[in-house]
Design a protein around this motif. Structure first.
Motif, PDB file in Angstrom:
ATOM      1  N   VAL B 135       0.823  -1.212   0.000  1.00 43.10           N
ATOM      2  CA  VAL B 135       0.000   0.000   0.000  1.00 43.10           C
ATOM      3  C   VAL B 135       0.856   1.262   0.000  1.00 43.10           C
ATOM      4  O   VAL B 135       0.624   2.175  -0.786  1.00 43.10           O
ATOM      5  CB  VAL B 135      -0.950   0.008   1.223  1.00 43.10           C
ATOM      6  CG1 VAL B 135      -1.725   1.317   1.283  1.00 43.10           C
ATOM      7  CG2 VAL B 135      -1.889  -1.166   1.150  1.00 43.10           C
ATOM      8  N   ALA B 136       1.860   1.302   0.886  1.00 44.13           N
ATOM      9  CA  ALA B 136       2.514   2.583   1.132  1.00 44.13           C
ATOM     10  C   ALA B 136       3.842   2.754   0.412  1.00 44.13           C
ATOM     11  O   ALA B 136       4.287   3.874   0.231  1.00 44.13           O
ATOM     12  CB  ALA B 136       2.728   2.785   2.633  1.00 44.13           C
ATOM     13  N   PRO B 139       3.907   1.820  -4.641  1.00 43.53           N
ATOM     14  CA  PRO B 139       3.570   2.828  -5.651  1.00 43.53           C
ATOM     15  C   PRO B 139       4.580   3.980  -5.707  1.00 43.53           C
ATOM     16  O   PRO B 139       4.574   4.729  -6.678  1.00 43.53           O
ATOM     17  CB  PRO B 139       2.202   3.345  -5.195  1.00 43.53           C
ATOM     18  CG  PRO B 139       1.686   2.341  -4.234  1.00 43.53           C
ATOM     19  CD  PRO B 139       2.873   1.706  -3.616  1.00 43.53           C
ATOM     20  N   LEU B 140       5.420   4.094  -4.690  1.00 45.60           N
ATOM     21  CA  LEU B 140       6.324   5.245  -4.625  1.00 45.60           C
ATOM     22  C   LEU B 140       7.754   4.873  -4.957  1.00 45.60           C
ATOM     23  O   LEU B 140       8.679   5.596  -4.637  1.00 45.60           O
ATOM     24  CB  LEU B 140       6.291   5.840  -3.215  1.00 45.60           C
ATOM     25  CG  LEU B 140       4.930   6.313  -2.753  1.00 45.60           C
ATOM     26  CD1 LEU B 140       4.981   6.728  -1.311  1.00 45.60           C
ATOM     27  CD2 LEU B 140       4.479   7.467  -3.621  1.00 45.60           C
ATOM     28  N   PRO B 144      10.864  10.757  -5.716  1.00 40.03           N
ATOM     29  CA  PRO B 144      12.027  11.355  -5.032  1.00 40.03           C
ATOM     30  C   PRO B 144      12.178  10.789  -3.618  1.00 40.03           C
ATOM     31  O   PRO B 144      11.192  10.354  -3.023  1.00 40.03           O
ATOM     32  CB  PRO B 144      11.674  12.841  -4.977  1.00 40.03           C
ATOM     33  CG  PRO B 144      10.656  13.054  -6.010  1.00 40.03           C
ATOM     34  CD  PRO B 144       9.957  11.772  -6.223  1.00 40.03           C
ATOM     35  N   ARG B 145      13.389  10.853  -3.099  1.00 41.24           N
ATOM     36  CA  ARG B 145      13.704  10.073  -1.888  1.00 41.24           C
ATOM     37  C   ARG B 145      12.901  10.436  -0.662  1.00 41.24           C
ATOM     38  O   ARG B 145      12.616   9.576   0.173  1.00 41.24           O
ATOM     39  CB  ARG B 145      15.183  10.238  -1.568  1.00 41.24           C
ATOM     40  CG  ARG B 145      16.031   9.512  -2.548  1.00 41.24           C
ATOM     41  CD  ARG B 145      17.449   9.660  -2.136  1.00 41.24           C
ATOM     42  NE  ARG B 145      17.629   9.181  -0.784  1.00 41.24           N
ATOM     43  CZ  ARG B 145      18.573   8.335  -0.431  1.00 41.24           C
ATOM     44  NH1 ARG B 145      19.376   7.876  -1.334  1.00 41.24           N
ATOM     45  NH2 ARG B 145      18.716   7.970   0.809  1.00 41.24           N
ATOM     46  N   LEU B 146      12.555  11.705  -0.511  1.00 41.22           N
ATOM     47  CA  LEU B 146      11.836  12.073   0.705  1.00 41.22           C
ATOM     48  C   LEU B 146      10.412  11.540   0.689  1.00 41.22           C
ATOM     49  O   LEU B 146       9.815  11.329   1.739  1.00 41.22           O
ATOM     50  CB  LEU B 146      11.820  13.593   0.887  1.00 41.22           C
ATOM     51  CG  LEU B 146      13.080  14.196   1.447  1.00 41.22           C
ATOM     52  CD1 LEU B 146      12.875  15.654   1.759  1.00 41.22           C
ATOM     53  CD2 LEU B 146      13.531  13.463   2.708  1.00 41.22           C
ATOM     54  N   VAL B 147       9.864  11.310  -0.487  1.00 36.23           N
ATOM     55  CA  VAL B 147       8.464  10.877  -0.579  1.00 36.23           C
ATOM     56  C   VAL B 147       8.226   9.531   0.115  1.00 36.23           C
ATOM     57  O   VAL B 147       7.360   9.431   0.978  1.00 36.23           O
ATOM     58  CB  VAL B 147       8.012  10.889  -2.051  1.00 36.23           C
ATOM     59  CG1 VAL B 147       6.668  10.240  -2.215  1.00 36.23           C
ATOM     60  CG2 VAL B 147       7.969  12.312  -2.569  1.00 36.23           C
ATOM     61  N   LEU B 149      10.011   8.193   2.387  1.00 32.70           N
ATOM     62  CA  LEU B 149      10.320   8.338   3.820  1.00 32.70           C
ATOM     63  C   LEU B 149       9.101   8.907   4.553  1.00 32.70           C
ATOM     64  O   LEU B 149       8.713   8.413   5.617  1.00 32.70           O
ATOM     65  CB  LEU B 149      11.530   9.249   4.018  1.00 32.70           C
ATOM     66  CG  LEU B 149      11.869   9.458   5.502  1.00 32.70           C
ATOM     67  CD1 LEU B 149      12.407   8.184   6.108  1.00 32.70           C
ATOM     68  CD2 LEU B 149      12.845  10.583   5.706  1.00 32.70           C
ATOM     69  N   ILE B 150       8.479   9.921   3.964  1.00 32.87           N
ATOM     70  CA  ILE B 150       7.302  10.511   4.602  1.00 32.87           C
ATOM     71  C   ILE B 150       6.171   9.505   4.639  1.00 32.87           C
ATOM     72  O   ILE B 150       5.460   9.364   5.639  1.00 32.87           O
ATOM     73  CB  ILE B 150       6.892  11.792   3.849  1.00 32.87           C
ATOM     74  CG1 ILE B 150       7.975  12.857   4.038  1.00 32.87           C
ATOM     75  CG2 ILE B 150       5.565  12.302   4.333  1.00 32.87           C
ATOM     76  CD1 ILE B 150       7.862  14.002   3.098  1.00 32.87           C
ATOM     77  N   SER B 151       6.011   8.779   3.548  1.00 28.91           N
ATOM     78  CA  SER B 151       4.977   7.741   3.520  1.00 28.91           C
ATOM     79  C   SER B 151       5.254   6.695   4.603  1.00 28.91           C
ATOM     80  O   SER B 151       4.320   6.201   5.250  1.00 28.91           O
ATOM     81  CB  SER B 151       4.965   7.112   2.137  1.00 28.91           C
ATOM     82  OG  SER B 151       4.112   6.038   2.100  1.00 28.91           O
TER      83      SER B 151
END
Lengths: 574, 355
Positions: B135-136, B139-140, B144-147, B149-151
């Motif tokens: 799920v998290a 798809p990512l 970019p790398r921070l995306v 991590l935030i997810s």
């Protein structure tokens, strides 16, 4: 390739929705939210959650069917929606029957008799057949939605959203309107019930919004044209008028709404303040900082030590002297902690700063520092701000007398917080347009290229770090004054995550985004006790959902959304 | 490159600052150790206790750290939700173990009574991790790398508060296992049985992992994917499947670690994953992230440091109740490694882009 059968795909969507519905029940949302109404006596918020799930399932199944069958066809779309809704209802019904046999409550705390009552419509196990029926009907409605012409879809969605919004914030609007008295109070009592909207209110807003939305979509051009045709002077006065109106609302809000709302608005404005500060680091310079709370704590403790009349107070200066010092101290620490982490990049930076935040909290709460910082007992008795002269400090635990106006109530702190938030909004707006702001954005995009272009990495990063720290310090200072005391236990990582979440949900690098994010993420849980229980669960969902669907946030800054979608732009132009 | 005097001054002041930082830390460690040893406040037996406790604690960190390191090795991503996977393992085992305990199974078969909850926890953790990945993270994968991590931070909060919603905010007491109570006397020193069992169990699981990674086809594929995803795909490796199995294996070990942790501390709570999660990440970085033996070593080093640190470094400096700062030692180590040697003890130096 063989295409999937639409009946099977709809069933799958329905089963998934059923799993989500069971999750909502197990986590306790359905039961807790059913204490609040969307529309009085018709629909509770808890039921609405389940209904919304099945309507959405119906809609998705119907859309998938259109993809599979190449186009919208009424019977198959409706059937798909109904199947999905039915499947979800059946899953939920099975869950009810199952928990009737097996004592799930031994493990899952929320499988309460009250929940079962809700799911069986107060009719015991015999009432369980209504779940699949209701599911099928709502799924059908969701499926039918795709068949409604495009022009009508938008007004309906908007009307539903307005109703949900009003129902969620009904207590806020109700208090404000009732405090006005007279006709406004009577209107409030007809539209709002104690826990949500009344039937009359619901109908008024539903059809009112549809009417407005249709009118707007047909008349928009005319309105815009007439605004454009206004002479320059007229335009300016229109703008001034709207700014004055907004300012009036912002200034009068705490007066009209009473202390509780004022407290909530203070907290929102504090988070806007900190959000704008961290936005410089995350949004502008691309430095993900999870140790923001450290500077918040430093600001709070500095003000505490400088102004407290309790046993740990050192100087007993006034608020106005202490705050600039607190900001400077936070900034200094920002520099001290910033220098070492300058060389660390990306996700390592996030973890390193998280480590800093935790170290500060552990030190502040330890017995080792208790001599100076009060340890677990915290610092109490922080002097309230005073406009006028402060009396002499007499003895420990005796507040200094304020000869003038004492800003003691949350409403008063509100103005300080709003004024600082405005100042910082202006400041960061100007910063973004400055040479330094552009340097930050270049660093965010690619450090190596930025350096090659002559940007001084060390200087720019350190400045971002120090400014972010300064704003966090300001937030902490005002917060300490608002509460009147500081405890190390309140300096948790959660504070940093709150700020990060509101920036990301609102839109990285966007100033209005921070405001929207703070209102949505901080205001809503503070106002609604029901939501606040699930606050961090919803944060989690929001962070993932925003990253998956719209990494630029709810109110993105233009550059960021251009960057994140440059592939699409490139595709369309090529 | 032409450098102005100002730039050189900033460079000097920064490196001077960093050196000051290093000297300060070294001074704390050396002076603290000196004064503590001089005061003779702790007996030899106490030091051994500290070390044994540190080893059992450290082997748990090592187990969790393996999950971080494997995922990082393949995806270059910090799986922030890994601590919560650990917590979910402890929770699943808690419910099963309580049930087994009430029907008297644990007293009758202590070995199975220990093993079954561990296996169950491994299974549940693996399932949850695969769900989270699907799920998290999936798809990512190219974002970019921070995306991601935030997810991952979002996933971490989601899991924490889901468990809080399901089971409430209270602390559950993990059922006692009679066979694990008491001490064994080894070379004249009494050592708690639990600590030995935990260390041994962790070592066995890690050995199993090592065999999987080094000797099986799956392990070979995992190593290939972590080396180069695209080339591995060209060689006919199903990269997606390998990533999912990496998550599952890492999570299974975190789940087992959750049970072992619960055995030592005898309590289970929705928030229990956060601190061990960060410390395990520290261990992974300490050993060199992406490096499997490194993670094991890093876990042990961190566990022992954290256990003896408060007494050895801080007590001598006259700090009251140094145990409150136990976590601060771990975090300081984390920050220090990230600052001064991000490649860790065993890791090869990563290019700055990777780090």
């Amino acid at each position: 390739m063989k295409k999937e059968n639409f009946i099977w795909s709809s069933t799958k969507i329905g089963l998934l929705a059923g799993a989500i519905a069971i999750f909502l029940c197990l986590v306790g949302m359905v039961e807790v939210f059913s204490k609040r109404d969307v529309i009085e006596k018709v629909l509770t918020l808890g039921m609405f959650l389940l209904l919304a799930t099945s309507i959405l399932a119906g809609f998705l199944a119907s859309r998938r069917t259109s993809e599979l069958l190449d186009g919208n066809k009424a019977p198959s779309n409706l059937l798909a929606g109904a199947i999905a809704g039915l499947a979800m209802g059946a899953v939920l019904a099975f869950f009810v029957l199952f928990s009737n046999q097996v004592n799930l409550r031994a493990v899952f705390l929320n499988v309460t008799p009250a929940l079962m009552q809700l799911l069986t419509f107060n009719q015991g196990v015999g009432g369980v057949w209504q779940l699949p029926v209701l599911g099928a009907v709502s799924g059908l409605a969701g499926g039918a939605f795709l068949l409604i012409p495009q022009n009508f879809r938008k007004p309906i969605v908007q009307a539903l959203m307005v109703i949900i919004f009003l129902a969620l914030f009904s207590s806020l609007f109700r208090i404000i309107m009732i405090n006005q008295g007279g006709g406004i109070e009577r209107t409030a009592r007809t539209i709002f019930s104690q826990t949500g909207l009344t039937i009359t209110g619901g109908l008024i807003f539903f059809f009112g919004t549809i009417l407005f939305s249709v009118l707007w979509s047909t008349q928009r051009e005319r309105v815009q044209n007439s605004v454009d045709r206004l002479p320059k002077k007229g335009k300016i006065s229109l703008r001034v008028f709207s700014i004055i109106l907004l300012a009036y609302v912002v200034i009068m809000l705490p007066q009209a709404a009473g202390p509780f709302i004022a407290q909530v608005v203070v907290i929102i404005s504090l988070y806007i303040l900190m959000g704008l500060g961290l936005n410089i680091e995350i949004g502008f310079a691309g430095l993900l900082d999870l140790g923001f709370v450290a500077f918040y704590a430093i600001g709070a403790y500095t003000v505490g030590l400088l102004t407290s009349y309790g046993e740990y107070g050192l100087q007993h200066v006034s608020f106005w002297v202490a705050v600039p010092i607190a900001v400077l101290v936070a900034m200094l620490f920002g520099g001290i902690l910033g220098v070492p982490v300058l060389g660390v990049r990306g996700d390592y930076l996030a973890i390193a700063t998280l480590g800093f935040g935790e170290i500060v909290r552990l030190l502040a709460g330890s017995d080792f520092m208790a001599r100076w910082l009060g340890g677990p007992r915290g610092i109490i008795g922080i002097q309230k701000p005073c406009i006028g002269t402060l009396g002499e400090f007499v003895a420990v635990d005796v507040p200094r007398v304020c000869n003038g106006i004492e800003l003691g109530k949350p409403q008063d702190i509100y103005y300080i917080a709003i004024a600082s938030a405005l100042l910082i909004a202006f400041f960061s707006y100007r910063l973004r347009e400055s040479r330094l702001g552009r340097a930050w954005m270049a660093i965010r995009e690619d450090e190596d290229v930025a350096e090659a272009l002559g940007i001084k990495l060390v200087q720019a990063k350190l400045l971002a770090y120090m400014l972010g720290a300064a704003f966090a310090g300001l937030g902490g200072a005002i917060f300490a004054t608002l509460v009147g005391s500081i405890f190390a236990s309140s300096m948790q990582l959660i504070v940093s995550i709150n700020v990060v979440a509101l920036i990301i949900v609102g839109g990285m690098g966007s100033i209005p985004g921070v405001i929207v994010g703070a209102i949505a993420l901080i205001g809503l849980p503070e106002l609604l006790r029901e939501v606040s229980e699930f606050r961090f669960l919803l944060y989690g969902v929001a962070l993932i959902a925003v990253m998956l669907a719209k990494p630029e946030g709810l109110w993105p800054s233009e550059t960021i959304s251009r960057e994140l979608h440059h592939d699409e732009v490139a595709e369309t132009t090529s | 490159m032409k450098t102005t005097l100002g730039e050189r001054l900033t460079d000097w002041s920064i490196s001077g600052f960093m050196w000051g930082f290093r000297i300060l830390i070294v001074f704390i460690v050396v002076a603290g150790t000196f004064f503590t040893l001089q005061s003779g406040k702790y007996t030899g037996e106490q030091w051994i206790d500290f070390i044994v406790f540190g080893v059992s604690q450290g082997s748990i960190y090592a187990l969790i750290a393996l999950g971080y390191t494997m995922v990082y090795g393949i995806l270059r991503m910090i799986n922030f939700a890994h601590g919560e996977i650990f917590m979910s393992g402890a929770f699943s085992a808690y419910f099963l173990a309580t049930w087994l305990n009430t029907i008297g199974f644990v007293d009758a078969n202590p070995v199975l009574g220990l093993l079954i909850p561990i296996l169950f926890a491994m299974f549940m953790s693996a399932c949850i991790a695969m769900l989270v990945e699907r799920v998290a993270y999936r798809p990512l994968r190219n974002a970019p790398r921070l995306v991601p991590l935030i997810s991952a931070i979002g996933a971490s909060f989601f899991l924490q508060y889901t468990f809080r919603g399901f089971f409430g905010p209270g602390v559950y007491a993990y059922p006692p296992i009679k066979a694990l109570e008491g001490e064994w006397v080894i070379f004249g020193v009494g050592i708690l049985k639990v600590q030995i069992i935990v260390a041994v169990a962790a070592a066995l699981i890690m050995a199993l992992l090592y065999i999987i990674v080094m000797r099986t086809k799956l392990g070979k594929a995992m190593r290939a994917v972590s080396e180069d995803k695209d080339t591995a795909a060209l060689m006919g490796i199903d990269v997606n499947r390998i990533i999912v199995s990496t998550f599952a294996i890492g999570a299974a070990m975190a789940g087992a670690a959750g049970v072992l942790y619960a055995l030592i501390y005898r309590q289970v709570n929705f928030f229990m994953g956060f601190t061990p999660g960060i410390k395990a990440f520290t261990s992974a970085v300490l050993g060199g992230i992406g490096n499997i033996p490194g993670a094991m070593l890093g876990g042990l080093v961190l566990g022992v440091f954290e256990s003896i640190g408060p007494a050895l470094f801080l007590d001598g400096l006259g700090i009251i109740r140094p145990y409150q700062l136990k976590d601060a030692i771990a975090y300081t180590m984390l920050v220090m490694i990230l600052l001064f040697r991000p490649s860790g003890i065993l890791g090869e130096r990563l290019t700055s882009k990777k780090a």
